[in-house]
Design a protein around this motif. Sequence first.
Motif, short mmCIF file in Angstrom:
data_model
loop_
_atom_site.label_atom_id
_atom_site.label_comp_id
_atom_site.label_asym_id
_atom_site.label_seq_id
_atom_site.Cartn_x
_atom_site.Cartn_y
_atom_site.Cartn_z
N THR A 87 0.98 -1.18 -0.11
CA THR A 87 -0.12 0.02 0.02
C THR A 87 0.90 1.34 -0.08
O THR A 87 0.73 2.12 -0.82
CB THR A 87 -0.70 -0.09 1.19
OG1 THR A 87 -1.56 -1.15 1.14
CG2 THR A 87 -1.83 1.01 1.06
N TRP B 165 -2.17 8.26 7.99
CA TRP B 165 -3.56 8.42 7.47
C TRP B 165 -4.47 7.40 7.66
O TRP B 165 -5.73 7.69 7.76
CB TRP B 165 -3.07 7.96 5.63
CG TRP B 165 -2.46 8.98 5.40
CD1 TRP B 165 -1.80 10.32 5.78
CD2 TRP B 165 -2.00 9.34 3.86
NE1 TRP B 165 -0.92 10.93 4.62
CE2 TRP B 165 -1.30 10.38 3.54
CE3 TRP B 165 -2.45 8.53 2.52
CZ2 TRP B 165 -0.84 10.74 2.40
CZ3 TRP B 165 -2.09 8.77 1.51
CH2 TRP B 165 -1.23 10.04 1.22
N THR B 166 -4.15 6.13 8.31
CA THR B 166 -4.82 5.22 8.67
C THR B 166 -5.55 5.78 10.30
O THR B 166 -6.92 5.69 10.44
CB THR B 166 -4.34 3.72 8.80
OG1 THR B 166 -3.93 3.39 7.65
CG2 THR B 166 -5.12 2.82 9.30
N LEU C 252 -7.64 6.41 5.41
CA LEU C 252 -7.66 4.89 4.77
C LEU C 252 -8.28 3.98 5.79
O LEU C 252 -7.97 4.15 6.87
CB LEU C 252 -6.18 4.59 4.29
CG LEU C 252 -5.34 5.22 3.30
CD1 LEU C 252 -3.91 4.82 3.12
CD2 LEU C 252 -6.14 5.04 2.03
N TYR D 196 -5.14 -3.61 3.19
CA TYR D 196 -5.90 -2.58 2.46
C TYR D 196 -6.51 -3.18 1.24
O TYR D 196 -5.79 -3.70 0.38
CB TYR D 196 -5.10 -1.23 2.44
CG TYR D 196 -4.41 -0.60 3.71
CD1 TYR D 196 -4.94 0.49 4.18
CD2 TYR D 196 -3.47 -1.16 4.31
CE1 TYR D 196 -4.42 1.04 5.37
CE2 TYR D 196 -2.84 -0.60 5.34
CZ TYR D 196 -3.34 0.28 5.71
OH TYR D 196 -2.87 0.97 7.21
N VAL E 298 -8.13 2.10 -1.46
CA VAL E 298 -6.89 2.87 -1.51
C VAL E 298 -6.96 3.94 -2.71
O VAL E 298 -6.70 5.08 -2.44
CB VAL E 298 -5.59 1.71 -1.74
CG1 VAL E 298 -4.38 3.05 -1.91
CG2 VAL E 298 -5.51 1.27 -0.55
N SER F 252 -9.61 6.56 -2.12
CA SER F 252 -9.06 7.70 -1.22
C SER F 252 -8.17 8.66 -1.78
O SER F 252 -8.29 9.67 -1.34
CB SER F 252 -8.16 6.87 0.03
OG SER F 252 -6.99 6.52 -0.35
#
Length: 91
Positions: free
Chosen positions: A48, A62-63, A68, A79, A84, A87
């Motif tokens: 990812t 970001w998660t 994400l 992911y 992805v 996003s």
Amino acid sequence: MEKTILLHCLSVEELKELIQEAVRKELSERTNPKVPEDPELLLTRQETAELLRISLTSLWKWTDKGKLKSYGLGNRRYYKRSEVLESLTAF
């Protein structure tokens, strides 16, 4: 096994073009991650990050911020490729 390269009958320009093409090919293979095209494929954290061209730290941030969505299987995070890519348009 040793390979022998013969430069007989090659002009300087031809040699230059051969070297440039070899370097271009190598750089292309190293800078373009090979990620399968299946949109529902689960990607590892590393895959990812390579797809997004970000660090693993940025991926975690970001998660954590909800940009994400990750999925846990055991103690690993994955992911969905389609999510992805979606996003990227949300930023």
